[in-house]
Design an enzyme around this catalytic site. Structure first.
Site, PDB file in Angstrom:
ATOM      1  N   ARG A  54       0.803  -1.234   0.000  1.00 18.49           N
ATOM      2  CA  ARG A  54       0.000   0.000   0.000  1.00 18.49           C
ATOM      3  C   ARG A  54       0.827   1.272   0.000  1.00 18.49           C
ATOM      4  O   ARG A  54       0.454   2.232  -0.668  1.00 18.49           O
ATOM      5  CB  ARG A  54      -1.062  -0.006   1.101  1.00 18.49           C
ATOM      6  CG  ARG A  54      -0.588  -0.212   2.494  1.00 18.49           C
ATOM      7  CD  ARG A  54      -1.525  -1.093   3.300  1.00 18.49           C
ATOM      8  NE  ARG A  54      -0.920  -2.416   3.303  1.00 18.49           N
ATOM      9  CZ  ARG A  54      -1.573  -3.535   3.294  1.00 18.49           C
ATOM     10  NH1 ARG A  54      -2.867  -3.531   3.315  1.00 18.49           N
ATOM     11  NH2 ARG A  54      -0.943  -4.667   3.288  1.00 18.49           N
ATOM     12  N   THR A  55       1.936   1.291   0.733  1.00 16.09           N
ATOM     13  CA  THR A  55       2.693   2.544   0.808  1.00 16.09           C
ATOM     14  C   THR A  55       3.224   2.922  -0.567  1.00 16.09           C
ATOM     15  O   THR A  55       3.100   4.062  -1.019  1.00 16.09           O
ATOM     16  CB  THR A  55       3.849   2.404   1.819  1.00 16.09           C
ATOM     17  OG1 THR A  55       3.305   1.960   3.067  1.00 16.09           O
ATOM     18  CG2 THR A  55       4.562   3.717   2.032  1.00 16.09           C
ATOM     19  N   LYS A  82      24.451  -5.763  -8.281  1.00 15.89           N
ATOM     20  CA  LYS A  82      25.844  -5.899  -8.725  1.00 15.89           C
ATOM     21  C   LYS A  82      26.790  -5.279  -7.710  1.00 15.89           C
ATOM     22  O   LYS A  82      27.962  -5.075  -7.982  1.00 15.89           O
ATOM     23  CB  LYS A  82      26.038  -5.207 -10.068  1.00 15.89           C
ATOM     24  CG  LYS A  82      25.204  -5.773 -11.197  1.00 15.89           C
ATOM     25  CD  LYS A  82      25.527  -5.016 -12.488  1.00 15.89           C
ATOM     26  CE  LYS A  82      24.609  -5.441 -13.622  1.00 15.89           C
ATOM     27  NZ  LYS A  82      24.739  -4.514 -14.764  1.00 15.89           N
ATOM     28  N   ARG A 104      12.072   3.729   1.247  1.00 13.91           N
ATOM     29  CA  ARG A 104      11.857   2.713   2.284  1.00 13.91           C
ATOM     30  C   ARG A 104      13.117   1.863   2.366  1.00 13.91           C
ATOM     31  O   ARG A 104      13.641   1.420   1.339  1.00 13.91           O
ATOM     32  CB  ARG A 104      10.651   1.833   1.957  1.00 13.91           C
ATOM     33  CG  ARG A 104      10.558   0.637   2.917  1.00 13.91           C
ATOM     34  CD  ARG A 104       9.260  -0.095   2.836  1.00 13.91           C
ATOM     35  NE  ARG A 104       8.189   0.684   3.468  1.00 13.91           N
ATOM     36  CZ  ARG A 104       6.999   0.172   3.748  1.00 13.91           C
ATOM     37  NH1 ARG A 104       6.714  -1.068   3.442  1.00 13.91           N
ATOM     38  NH2 ARG A 104       6.076   0.924   4.328  1.00 13.91           N
ATOM     39  N   HIS A 132       7.740   5.908  10.341  1.00 15.09           N
ATOM     40  CA  HIS A 132       6.918   5.778   9.131  1.00 15.09           C
ATOM     41  C   HIS A 132       5.942   6.950   9.197  1.00 15.09           C
ATOM     42  O   HIS A 132       4.752   6.782   9.465  1.00 15.09           O
ATOM     43  CB  HIS A 132       6.199   4.421   9.181  1.00 15.09           C
ATOM     44  CG  HIS A 132       5.535   4.004   7.903  1.00 15.09           C
ATOM     45  ND1 HIS A 132       5.434   4.826   6.788  1.00 15.09           N
ATOM     46  CD2 HIS A 132       4.938   2.833   7.563  1.00 15.09           C
ATOM     47  CE1 HIS A 132       4.793   4.165   5.831  1.00 15.09           C
ATOM     48  NE2 HIS A 132       4.487   2.950   6.283  1.00 15.09           N
TER      49      HIS A 132
HETATM   50  C1  NCD Z   1       3.740  -1.273   7.829  1.00  9.34           C
HETATM   51  C2  NCD Z   1       5.190  -1.093   7.512  1.00  9.34           C
HETATM   52  O1  NCD Z   1       5.705  -1.594   6.521  1.00  9.34           O
HETATM   53  O2  NCD Z   1       5.805  -0.389   8.288  1.00  9.34           O
HETATM   54  N1  NCD Z   1       2.917  -1.423   6.738  1.00  9.34           N
HETATM   55  C3  NCD Z   1       2.531  -0.296   6.065  1.00  9.34           C
HETATM   56  O3  NCD Z   1       3.325   0.512   5.635  1.00  9.34           O
HETATM   57  N2  NCD Z   1       1.208  -0.096   5.927  1.00  9.34           N
HETATM   58  C4  NCD Z   1       3.455  -2.169   8.943  1.00  9.34           C
HETATM   59  C5  NCD Z   1       3.908  -3.593   8.873  1.00  9.34           C
HETATM   60  O4  NCD Z   1       4.710  -3.985   8.029  1.00  9.34           O
HETATM   61  O5  NCD Z   1       3.428  -4.354   9.708  1.00  9.34           O
END
Ligand code: NCD
Length: 317
Positions: A54-55, A82, A104, A132
């Protein structure tokens, strides 16, 4: 604001400001053609060194609704395989002309480090156990809209339940909810609490700790469940998932003890049968899909705050 790295970097007023801007972005998202030219000509690059559903897709949708150009950098098919370093990767892509990187990474602090290697804005889309921030903003926006709390969360009772120790969502949410005035309780077995909280309170965590979910349920305004992050555990922190579920999972019986107005939230992805035993689709208070919808509008607000200017939102596409 040049970067969004952590909720700690925002004042309560700035959080309120972003949530107000999100209202505007939600209105744009509800139009038959949900697109404005606000970020035309800007280049937004997603750099995801960790999995995401989703992110990643919601940042991409947000950038497109603002007419930015988008590029998805896929680590699995890149020269990272690489042996190219993070620094060389950033400098190489920056040289093509980038206005914002959405990052991320499994290492806490990677987005901050990247700010040293590029002039682009950096948005932290999750770094290790650390932060986050856009998840926290979309969670605040979801509560604000669903409970009609435009002026703040004073007196609101929120419990965050589960694997707090490994959760960047919990760290960001606690800071954001507390900044807006909520009373936050963390509920977890001691092995899933951050070490600073195992023996009581910590100045870094403006929360109360409890190990007893059942006694809290009737008084909550928001029940926020976290995923048990098995991939982040390098030792056995739980006797069994079955036992976890028995003590902390949301069953139909527990859901029935919530107040009628109470919200049930989860950042996703859910472990069905572990923290989420009941089908959330059957819970009237579940706003889990609203969180996903709101994620797009919140990320539009963040990208616009970092890259947009002045009257850019007035025109339509
Ligand atoms: C979370 C994450 O990746 O930090 N998911 C998200 O971004 N909606 C939470 C998780 O991985 O449990």
């Amino acid at each position: 604001m040049k970067h969004l790295l952590s909720i700690e970097d925002l004042t309560a007023d700035q959080i309120h400001g972003l949530l107000e801007l999100t209202d505007h972005m939600a209105e744009i998202s509800s139009r038959p053609i949900p697109k404005v030219p606000a970020l035309r000509g800007k280049n937004v690059v997603s750099l995801f060194f960790e999995d995401s559903t989703r992110t990643r897709t919601s940042f991409d949708t947000a950038a497109k609704r603002l007419s930015a150009d988008t590029m998805n950098f896929s680590v699995s098919s890149s020269s990272v395989n690489k042996g190219e370093s993070l620094r060389d990767t950033i400098e190489t892509i920056s040289a093509m002309g980038v206005d914002a990187f959405v990052v991320r990474h499994k290492s806490s602090g990677a987005p901050l480090q990247i700010t040293q290697w590029t002039n682009a804005s950096i948005v932290n889309a999750g770094d290790g156990w650390h932060q986050h921030p856009t998840q926290a903003l979309l969670d605040c926006y979801t509560i604000r809209t669903a409970l009609n709390r435009r002026d703040g969360f004073d007196g609101l009772r929120i419990a965050i339940v589960g694997d707090i120790k490994h959760s960047r969502v919990a760290r960001s949410d606690v800071q954001a909810f507390a900044a807006l005035g909520a009373d936050v309780t963390l509920v977890a077995p001691p092995t899933l609490l951050p070490p600073a909280l195992v023996n009581g309170n910590s100045p870094d965590w403006p929360v109360t700790v409890s190990h007893d979910l059942d006694s809290l349920l009737p008084d909550l305004d928001v029940l926020y469940l976290l995923r048990v992050q098995r991939e982040r555990m390098d030792e056995a922190l739980l006797p069994s998932l079955h036992e976890y579920s028995a003590l902390y999972g949301l069953t139909a019986e527990r859901a029935a003890r919530l107040a009628p107005h109470a919200l049930v939230m989860h950042p996703g992805p859910m472990n069905r049968g572990v923290e989420m035993v009941v089908d959330p689709g059957e819970l009237p208070g579940s706003v889990i899909l609203n969180q996903v919808t709101n994620g797009v509008a919140v990320r539009m607000a963040v990208l616009f705050s970092l890259l947009g200017s002045g009257n850019d939102l007035k025109e339509t596409a």
